[in-house]
Every structure is written in C-alpha cells, then in structure tokens.
Design an enzyme around this catalytic site. Structure first.
Site, PDB file in Angstrom:
ATOM      1  N   ARG A  35       0.833  -1.204   0.000  1.00  0.00           N
ATOM      2  CA  ARG A  35       0.000   0.000   0.000  1.00  0.00           C
ATOM      3  C   ARG A  35       0.868   1.255   0.000  1.00  0.00           C
ATOM      4  NH1 ARG A  35      -3.010  -3.941   1.980  1.00  0.00           N
ATOM      5  NH2 ARG A  35      -5.303  -3.851   1.964  1.00  0.00           N
ATOM      6  N   GLY A 104      -2.240 -10.830  -4.903  1.00  0.00           N
ATOM      7  CA  GLY A 104      -3.529 -10.158  -4.964  1.00  0.00           C
ATOM      8  C   GLY A 104      -3.401  -8.653  -4.922  1.00  0.00           C
ATOM      9  N   ARG A 132      -8.149 -16.108 -10.120  1.00  0.00           N
ATOM     10  CA  ARG A 132      -8.546 -15.262  -8.993  1.00  0.00           C
ATOM     11  C   ARG A 132      -9.418 -14.108  -9.487  1.00  0.00           C
ATOM     12  NH1 ARG A 132      -3.591 -14.285  -4.971  1.00  0.00           N
ATOM     13  NH2 ARG A 132      -5.344 -13.745  -3.605  1.00  0.00           N
ATOM     14  N   GLU A 326      -6.938 -14.644   6.638  1.00  0.00           N
ATOM     15  CA  GLU A 326      -5.585 -15.118   6.317  1.00  0.00           C
ATOM     16  C   GLU A 326      -4.945 -15.881   7.472  1.00  0.00           C
ATOM     17  OE1 GLU A 326      -2.818 -11.220   7.129  1.00  0.00           O
ATOM     18  OE2 GLU A 326      -4.156 -11.181   5.413  1.00  0.00           O
ATOM     19  N   ARG A 357      -8.104 -22.618   0.072  1.00  0.00           N
ATOM     20  CA  ARG A 357      -7.461 -22.955   1.346  1.00  0.00           C
ATOM     21  C   ARG A 357      -8.297 -23.911   2.193  1.00  0.00           C
ATOM     22  NH1 ARG A 357      -4.734 -17.030   2.783  1.00  0.00           N
ATOM     23  NH2 ARG A 357      -2.764 -17.459   1.703  1.00  0.00           N
ATOM     24  N   ARG A 398       0.925 -19.672   3.190  1.00  0.00           N
ATOM     25  CA  ARG A 398       0.342 -19.951   4.508  1.00  0.00           C
ATOM     26  C   ARG A 398       0.068 -21.446   4.711  1.00  0.00           C
ATOM     27  NH1 ARG A 398       0.493 -15.031   6.427  1.00  0.00           N
ATOM     28  NH2 ARG A 398      -0.282 -13.293   5.158  1.00  0.00           N
TER      29      ARG A 398
END
Length: 438
Positions: A35, A104, A132, A326, A357, A398
């Site tokens: 960001r 993403g 996605r 997440e 996931r 992850r």
C-alpha cells in the site's frame, strides 16, 4: 486446488524436542509495504519506506511501478536502522507489461493506477492468478471511465488503456469475494478527477481490517476519506480528489507472519518474543493475541514487543474469522493438535485465495490422520493422533507455514515446496530452525 508438479522438493519439518524459547525478528508487513508503495508512487513529492518487506510480492509491486515510470532507490541506513526505499514519483507511462505473479495486491491495486498512465498497460501473472477474481475492479473502473480489455473473463490477463487521467465518481461493487476490490479503488481515488465513492452492495465484506489499513494510510498522506466508521453511510467509502504527500514511513512487522512463531510457543508450551509489535495497528494479525490466548496461551505487550507464552495445553475454539481470514491455516494447524474440537467460521472467501485454502487444509491435515470437515463457510476440526507424511502447499505460503506448525508436534512431516514462503516471508526455513536452536 492442484499440486504443482514442478515443486517436488520436500523439506523435513523440524520436530520440537522441547519448549521453544526464542526472540524472532519478523520482517515488515506485506500489506503495509505494498500500500505504501502505491501511495508513494501517486504522491506529489518523494517519500521514504523504512524496513520494507523484501519478498516476492513486494518486489513484484516495486518492479511494476518502475515499469510505469516510478523511480525506486534502494539502500541501507545506519547500523540497526535496516533497509530503506526512496520512491520518486513520475508521470506514469505506457506501453508497459506488469507481471503480478500471484500477488492479490499487485493484480488488484495496480489496474486503477494504470488508468492514470499515458498508454496501454498489460497485466499477466502465474497460472493461478488467472483463476482469482478481478471482476470487481474491472467493472468498477469501466463505470468510472476506463477502457479495459479482458475478453469478458473478469480475470487476468488483461490490458488497461490508460488515458493519463480517470474521471472517477460514484460506483457500486460487490466486494464480498475480496476486500481488496475496495482498497484498490480507494488507493488511487485521490488522483481521479472526481475522486471516488465506493458503495459495496454484496453480502458481508471479508477482511475489514485491511480496508481500515487502507483508510488510515490514505489519511496519513493527506487524503480526505469518509467511512462508515467515521459517521458515513454503511458500506460506503468516499475519497476526495487531491494531492498526496510524500511521507517517511517505517513499516511495522508483519503480524500475520508472526503467526507460526506464536503457534510454536502454544504447541510446545514455550515462549516466543516478537520485537516491535505495535501497540495500535490495523493489521489482522493483531487478533492472534486474543485467539491464541483463548486456545491456551498468554501474552504481554511490552515496550520491547509481544511476549507470548504457551501453557502446555491447547484448547479448541469456536471463532468467526471473517475479518482475519488469512490467519485460518495457522489456526487450523494448532486446532488439529488441540484437546477439543474447533469450528472456524466466516471464511468461505478463502476458496478464492492463493489456492482453495479450505479444501487444501482439509485434504492435507486428513492425510496426516486428522479429522477435518469443510463447512459452507469454514472448517470443523476434531483432533486426532497425527502421523508423518507429505504436506502439500499448492504454491500457498500460509499452507507451508501451517505444515511447519504441525511438524513441531508430529514427527515425519515433509513440506512440499517450502520455498513458496518467499511470497511474503523470505528466509522462513532459517527463521524456523533458528527459533528451534537447530
């Protein structure tokens, strides 16, 4: 959800011989770094990022901005102050080609930026990136005046035909599949001629802390943002057009990436210290203090950082993770080792992340002897005695760290493609073995 056949290397997940006792310096936040890069690139003056995360996702973002004409200088500050990046804005230009990888933040935050470029910008990425969803950003930008070619897919690859400016104004989107749709429009909104008014029209928004992070960071560089939390309409965010300031920002540690290390304290009944844990933050990972305490640990936030201690017992949990999805893989791994069942709710949107996931966690934990059931919006986990085996990651960072957590308590766990952790947590294997004193 497919196993990548090109990644066959297996990493033997270290088994803990006793309680961990370690201080782990977690690198900077990916969400904050990417960001900050976008906002600095859109500013009216140069800015600085100190202790940015250097990982695949952030390097993809930096390289994409360079491709569009932004100058990013890299250096190292005085001893102890770490790396810095100086971002020097410039007129955005095309033609250009952006590689988003499977990030993403890059695939969603940069198409709005590309509308401000003078020329065509093509976006492409890893095969999984084609699956996605991007329709929320693409459709919204078209309403706001952009021309985008995506052959009707609502996904990558696509080309944004930048006109040097975008009219902006009000737009309705359904961001229930990703809060990044909202953040993407807000970040570039100050540079649109009319600013932007984003109205979410779908079901519950996931990952609200990430939208709050976007708003806080916009305000920190001088943007005027009206939000539901500040007295505005529900599900409506307004950004006023105006110049953005260059800032000197020190990036917080990535609290979501602290998760496996905190989990290690919980699983082994040990203690882990994470230096520089912020006392106030919009990062979703801050919820770990509450969740892992409920699962049997205790924590203390000191001037030095967060001290987290396991009790030697792990309790099941019934928790809504819609705002912090997440964190689900790591929590699921700990829950599989608990003394009672767990239900993880509110995370149907995880089916659209780096991999599905929910399906991946169910399959991989069950193949180690677990008992995990997918629900409509999450997982139900009944602890069982687990055994060793291969834990597939599906190119998902992850998933890899969740497998490492299981390996602490289960001998013989081998993680396929642990290198995928480089997406957000470079040097994870070394940090992990260092924590264990191996």
């Amino acid at each position: 959800m497919t196993v990548n056949p090109t990644h066959t290397a297996l990493w033997p997940a270290p088994h803990a011989s006793g309680a961990v006792d370690a201080t782990v310096h977690v690198p900077g936040s990916k969400s904050v770094t990417n960001r900050a890069l976008v906002l600095a690139a859109l500013a009216s003056e140069p800015g600085w990022l100190r202790r940015p995360l250097r990982s695949r996702d952030t390097l993809l973002m930096a390289e994409a901005l360079r491709t569009l004409g932004v100058e990013i200088e890299e250096g190292v500050g005085p001893e102890g102050t770490g790396e810095f990046w100086r971002v020097i804005p410039a007129g955005l230009r095309g033609p250009a080609t952006v590689d988003v990888g499977n990030a993403g933040t890059v695939m969603r935050f940069l198409p709005p930026v590309a509308t401000l470029a003078d020329g065509a910008v093509r976006f492409d990425g890893d095969p999984r990136s084609y699956e996605r969803p991007l329709h929320g950003v693409i459709d919204a930008l078209r309403v706001l005046g952009a021309r985008i070619d995506d052959d009707g897919r609502g996904a990558l690859p696509l080309t944004v035909h930048g006109g040097g400016a975008l009219e902006g104004g009000p737009v309705e989107i359904d961001a229930s599949s990703s809060s990044q749709f909202v953040s993407a429009l807000l970040l570039s909104g100050p540079r649109f001629n009319q600013g932007v008014e984003v109205r979410h029209t779908g079901s519950a928004l996931p990952s609200m802390p990430h939208i709050r992070m976007t708003v806080d960071m916009l305000r920190a560089v001088g943007a005027q943002v009206d939000t539901p939390e500040s007295g505005g309409e529900p599900n409506v965010w307004r950004v006023t057009p105006g110049a953005l300031l260059g800032r000197d920002l020190t990036v917080e540690p990535d609290l979501s990436n602290a998760q496996p290390f905190l989990a290690a304290a919980l699983v082994t009944g040990g203690k882990v210290v994470i230096p520089d844990w912020p006392s106030r933050t919009t990062q979703p990972g801050d919820r770990l203090r509450e969740i892992f305490t409920d699962m049997g640990g205790s924590c203390e936030l000191t001037d030095f950082g967060l001290v987290f201690t396991g009790s030697g017992a792990i309790h099941g949990i019934d928790v809504d993770l819609s705002e912090v999805g997440e964190l689900t893989p790591g929590i699921a791994a700990v829950a599989a080792l608990a003394d009672s069942p767990s239900t993880l709710r509110g995370v149907a949107h995880l089916r659209l992340h780096e991999t599905d996931r929910l399906a991946a966690l169910t399959k991989e934990i069950n193949e180690l002897g677990g008992d995990v059931t997918e629900t409509a919006d999450g997982l139900h986990i009944r602890p069982r005695r687990l055994h060793g085996g291969v834990f597939h990651t599906y190119d998902d960072h992850r998933m890899a760290t969740a497998g490492a957590v299981l390996g602490l308590a289960v001998e013989g766990v081998q993680i396929e493609n642990v290198a995928t952790t480089a997406k957000t947590l470079p040097d994870f294997p070394d940090l992990w073995t260092g924590m264990l004193g191996a």
